[in-house]
Design an enzyme around this catalytic site. Structure first.
Site: not given
Ligand code: PEP
Length: 248
Positions: A9-11, A94, A96, A166, A172, A212, A233-234
């Site tokens: 997920n590049w956000k 998601h 967010e 999640e 994050g 994470s 994500g990251g």
């Molecule tokens: C996400 O936003 O779906 C996510 C899991 O982010 P991260 O891996 O950065 O925690």
């Protein structure tokens, strides 16, 4: 056996030219026939990323979509537009978007239905806050998100979708859920699917963990019986993503 699915997920990261460069950087690192690999990218990056991953094992996803078909919805993107652009998956609900765009379980249900109607595979997200975990209501909360999110979805359709668990407190933050916490909830989601539908559907549906996930913790998380993949994500924005895809 369920095929593992690792989705990035590049956000709101990567301009179109940066996105193409990242695809080139990751190209050889994310090869793994045993895993479905998906890049969920910002809307403006979809067209160049679809082009950049042509001929590779990578599939492209969107990070959101409208539940409306078409018309006067300024700034929104429809399922038909995504489909036509070559998108296969779409993240729906998601945390967010639930937080910043006030999306409800009912909105998310409409998006799930619209995605399926248009031949896109939804990656439907669910997850509890830290307060909810501390209150001991995690599983009730997740079951509600799953049950409302899947209203009107048939067993055959549900078997094909992806659910991403999640925990909000792990997204994050660098704090990953323990393997036991992640497996407990993913297992409960599968049991919830068996309740709503049947055990056959529950055995087919793919459930990801997200929060994470990185190159060091992926193997242990992905070895759990009910964790069929990761939403990342990251770590999806760097070479580490290749290590997650090739976690074994
Ligand atoms: C996400 O936003 O779906 C996510 C899991 O982010 P991260 O891996 O950065 O925690």
């Amino acid at each position: 056996m369920r095929k593992k699915i690792i989705a990035g997920n590049w956000k709101m990261n990567k301009t179109p030219s940066e996105a193409v460069a990242l695809c080139a950087e990751l190209k050889d690192l994310v090869v793994n026939d045993e895993v479905d690999v998906v890049y969920c990218v910002p809307a403006i990056d979809i067209v160049p990323v679809v082009e950049a991953v042509k001929g590779t094992n990578v599939m492209v996803g969107a990070e959101d979509m409208s539940f409306e078909d078409k018309g006067a919805f300024t700034g929104q993107i429809s399922a038909a537009m995504l489909k036509d652009a070559g998108v296969k998956f779409v993240i729906v609900g998601h945390s967010e978007r639930r937080e910043y765009n006030h999306e409800t379980n009912e909105d998310i249900n409409k998006k799930v239905l619209k995605a399926i109607e248009n031949g896109l595979t939804p990656i439907m997200c669910c997850g509890e806050s830290l307060t909810q975990r501390e209150q001991g209501i995690t599983l009730d909360w997740i079951r509600q998100q799953v049950k409302v999110g899947l209203q009107g979805v048939s067993a055959a359709e549900a078997a094909e979708i992806v659910i991403a668990y999640e925990p909000i407190w792990a997204i994050g933050t660098g704090v990953t859920a323990t393997t036991e916490q992640a497996e407990e909830v993913c297992k409960a989601i599968r049991e919830c699917i068996a309740d709503i539908y049947d055990t056959d559907t529950a055995e087919k549906i793919r459930i990801q963990y997200g929060g994470s996930m990185n190159a060091s913790n992926a193997a242990e998380l992905l070895a759990q019986a009910d964790i069929d993949g990761g939403l990342v994500g990251g770590a999806a924005l760097k070479a580490d993503f290749g290590k997650i895809v090739n976690y074994k």
